[in-house]
Write an enzyme that holds these catalytic residues in place. Sequence first.
Site, PDB file in Angstrom:
ATOM      1  N   HIS A  83       0.876  -1.176   0.000  1.00  0.00           N
ATOM      2  CA  HIS A  83       0.000   0.000   0.000  1.00  0.00           C
ATOM      3  C   HIS A  83       0.918   1.232   0.000  1.00  0.00           C
ATOM      4  O   HIS A  83       2.046   1.171   0.510  1.00  0.00           O
ATOM      5  CB  HIS A  83      -0.828  -0.046   1.296  1.00  0.00           C
ATOM      6  CG  HIS A  83      -1.862   1.002   1.423  1.00  0.00           C
ATOM      7  ND1 HIS A  83      -1.581   2.268   1.886  1.00  0.00           N
ATOM      8  CD2 HIS A  83      -3.196   0.993   1.171  1.00  0.00           C
ATOM      9  CE1 HIS A  83      -2.692   2.973   1.911  1.00  0.00           C
ATOM     10  NE2 HIS A  83      -3.695   2.224   1.488  1.00  0.00           N
ATOM     11  N   ASP A  94       3.730  -4.079   7.982  1.00  0.00           N
ATOM     12  CA  ASP A  94       2.488  -3.329   7.829  1.00  0.00           C
ATOM     13  C   ASP A  94       1.380  -4.363   8.027  1.00  0.00           C
ATOM     14  O   ASP A  94       1.095  -5.169   7.140  1.00  0.00           O
ATOM     15  CB  ASP A  94       2.428  -2.706   6.427  1.00  0.00           C
ATOM     16  CG  ASP A  94       1.065  -2.093   6.148  1.00  0.00           C
ATOM     17  OD1 ASP A  94       0.136  -2.282   6.958  1.00  0.00           O
ATOM     18  OD2 ASP A  94       0.925  -1.430   5.095  1.00  0.00           O
ATOM     19  N   GLN A 103      -3.740  -5.187   7.167  1.00  0.00           N
ATOM     20  CA  GLN A 103      -4.678  -6.177   6.625  1.00  0.00           C
ATOM     21  C   GLN A 103      -4.416  -7.556   7.229  1.00  0.00           C
ATOM     22  O   GLN A 103      -4.866  -8.561   6.678  1.00  0.00           O
ATOM     23  CB  GLN A 103      -4.542  -6.267   5.088  1.00  0.00           C
ATOM     24  CG  GLN A 103      -4.827  -4.999   4.352  1.00  0.00           C
ATOM     25  CD  GLN A 103      -6.308  -4.614   4.349  1.00  0.00           C
ATOM     26  OE1 GLN A 103      -7.178  -5.384   4.745  1.00  0.00           O
ATOM     27  NE2 GLN A 103      -6.601  -3.396   3.909  1.00  0.00           N
ATOM     28  N   LYS A 107     -10.042  -0.913  10.850  1.00  0.00           N
ATOM     29  CA  LYS A 107     -10.144  -2.095   9.994  1.00  0.00           C
ATOM     30  C   LYS A 107     -10.439  -3.337  10.821  1.00  0.00           C
ATOM     31  O   LYS A 107     -10.420  -4.460  10.322  1.00  0.00           O
ATOM     32  CB  LYS A 107      -8.839  -2.297   9.208  1.00  0.00           C
ATOM     33  CG  LYS A 107      -8.603  -1.222   8.146  1.00  0.00           C
ATOM     34  CD  LYS A 107      -7.395  -1.572   7.332  1.00  0.00           C
ATOM     35  CE  LYS A 107      -6.874  -0.413   6.506  1.00  0.00           C
ATOM     36  NZ  LYS A 107      -7.724  -0.056   5.394  1.00  0.00           N
ATOM     37  N   CYS A 131      -4.858   2.373  -3.673  1.00  0.00           N
ATOM     38  CA  CYS A 131      -3.647   2.971  -3.076  1.00  0.00           C
ATOM     39  C   CYS A 131      -2.450   2.029  -3.227  1.00  0.00           C
ATOM     40  O   CYS A 131      -1.655   1.857  -2.282  1.00  0.00           O
ATOM     41  CB  CYS A 131      -3.843   3.319  -1.605  1.00  0.00           C
ATOM     42  SG  CYS A 131      -5.215   4.408  -1.295  1.00  0.00           S
TER      43      CYS A 131
HETATM   44  N1  C6P Z   1      -6.117   0.238   2.916  1.00  0.00           N
HETATM   45  C1  C6P Z   1      -7.986  -0.188   1.420  1.00  0.00           C
HETATM   46  O1  C6P Z   1      -9.111   0.056   0.967  1.00  0.00           O
HETATM   47  P1  C6P Z   1      -4.865   3.700   7.170  1.00  0.00           P
HETATM   48  O2  C6P Z   1      -5.596   4.434   6.107  1.00  0.00           O
HETATM   49  O3  C6P Z   1      -3.652   4.449   7.644  1.00  0.00           O
HETATM   50  O4  C6P Z   1      -5.746   3.217   8.264  1.00  0.00           O
HETATM   51  O5  C6P Z   1      -4.333   2.349   6.484  1.00  0.00           O
HETATM   52  C2  C6P Z   1      -3.437   2.430   5.435  1.00  0.00           C
HETATM   53  C3  C6P Z   1      -3.131   1.069   4.921  1.00  0.00           C
HETATM   54  C4  C6P Z   1      -1.847   0.578   5.107  1.00  0.00           C
HETATM   55  N2  C6P Z   1      -1.516  -0.666   4.722  1.00  0.00           N
HETATM   56  C5  C6P Z   1      -2.401  -1.472   4.115  1.00  0.00           C
HETATM   57  C6  C6P Z   1      -1.961  -2.851   3.723  1.00  0.00           C
HETATM   58  C7  C6P Z   1      -3.702  -1.024   3.883  1.00  0.00           C
HETATM   59  O6  C6P Z   1      -4.579  -1.834   3.293  1.00  0.00           O
HETATM   60  C8  C6P Z   1      -4.075   0.282   4.279  1.00  0.00           C
HETATM   61  C9  C6P Z   1      -5.444   0.820   3.986  1.00  0.00           C
HETATM   62  C10 C6P Z   1      -7.494   0.612   2.596  1.00  0.00           C
HETATM   63  O7  C6P Z   1      -7.281  -1.072   0.963  1.00  0.00           O
HETATM   64  C11 C6P Z   1      -7.695   2.074   2.396  1.00  0.00           C
HETATM   65  S1  C6P Z   1      -6.732   2.737   1.094  1.00  0.00           S
END
Ligand code: C6P
Length: 404
Positions: A120, A196, A199, A222, A360
């Site tokens: 991401h 990271d 997910q 999430k 993203c």
């Molecule tokens: N992915 C998706 O629809 P935040 O926004 O900081 O809570 O998470 C960012 C982020 C970082 N790493 C991974 C692997 C992610 O999937 C995400 C967020 C969402 O896939 C929103 S773009």
Amino acid sequence: MNIKKIKEDFPILKKKINGFELVYLDNSATTQKPIQVIEAVNCYYENNNANVHRGGYELSRESTDLYEEAHKETAEFIKAKKMEEIIFTKNTTESINLLSFSLGEKLKKNDVVLTTKIEHHSNIVPWQQLKRKGIKVEFVEVTKDGKLNEKDLEEKLSFKPKIFAFTGASNVLGTVNDIKKLVKQGKDADALTIIDAAQFVQHKKINVKKLNVDFIAFSSHKMLGPTGIGVLYGKEELLEEMPPFMTGGDMISKVSCEKSYWNSLPWKFEAGTPNIAGGIGFRIALKYLERIGIEEIDKHEQKLLNYATKEMQEIDGIEIFGPEKNKLGIISFNVKGVHPHDVSSVLDRKGIAIRSGNHCAQPLMEELGIKGTARASFYLYNTKEDADKFIEGIKEVKKIFKVD
Ligand code: C6P
């Protein structure tokens, strides 16, 4: 797992969208919140609201205790040694920015940070900022079916990166990485290891102590919790050595006009008034997940994934991206001749929420040679009926756009 009962805990799932019962299949973007979390946040504001770590009065003590309990619960959830290793941030993005800033302070020109092409943007862009200091950012290649290229990984690790930052699972393809192996490979190359886990932790159990990973980052929203609260886990000895990211109130022990001294962990990294209500709601979300059981949730998602994938494979003109095995309950796909945004618009008319676009993850899209995909992602409250409605919706897309 009693899905009917679980579904009743989520008030939003009773909502009608365009006259249809909501079928929420965008859980990788954010999950819905159970009534227990919503009530915990309301209850805090009704009964305990005060700033933390400040007042010598009862209400502030209550608020502080609840906020600290949230750190403890998080430590238990990921099996950290102690709550001092749990820093609350805004989200995964802020957690990784903190790392890139604080770890970046010690890096020197030509040092290498290794990440991957499956990431991401949150695990790419913060590292690219270090290029200002002359630091090199390298990427592990991915295979056509969206797995890390093992040979390339070995080669890139031979560059002796100072940091190896990789995702636990892909938000686009659902690929689940072998985090145990990757941490070991990173350690063997003397790199600091960062997962990271945005997910990962809501689908797979993690034990940071056993894993021996240095840092992990994830987001409350999430995993059934409120937005605006995220986690950075770090080994105590590493966090002790790192300079703070944000500075100001609450993160200091003493300030004079000449010099300031940092507060103890984890507060050294939590400058200013934090998201107290968010942390308190997050604790209840973790308790909810623990009561149901992460393994049970994963099993349920896998059933839905296998069922929906099989049904989709029966439809002509559907391309599904990503690996066949070891994946989360995520289906990233395209309907031949139809733009992913059009796929999601047609489904939306029937109350079915999926995401479309590049998710993203533009470097991954480039590798796959596509602009975007439509993506359905399952979680614990989704049912076989949801999957059926989703499949029917795709058939409808094909009819509307007259594609075979
Ligand atoms: N992915 C998706 O629809 P935040 O926004 O900081 O809570 O998470 C960012 C982020 C970082 N790493 C991974 C692997 C992610 O999937 C995400 C967020 C969402 O896939 C929103 S773009």
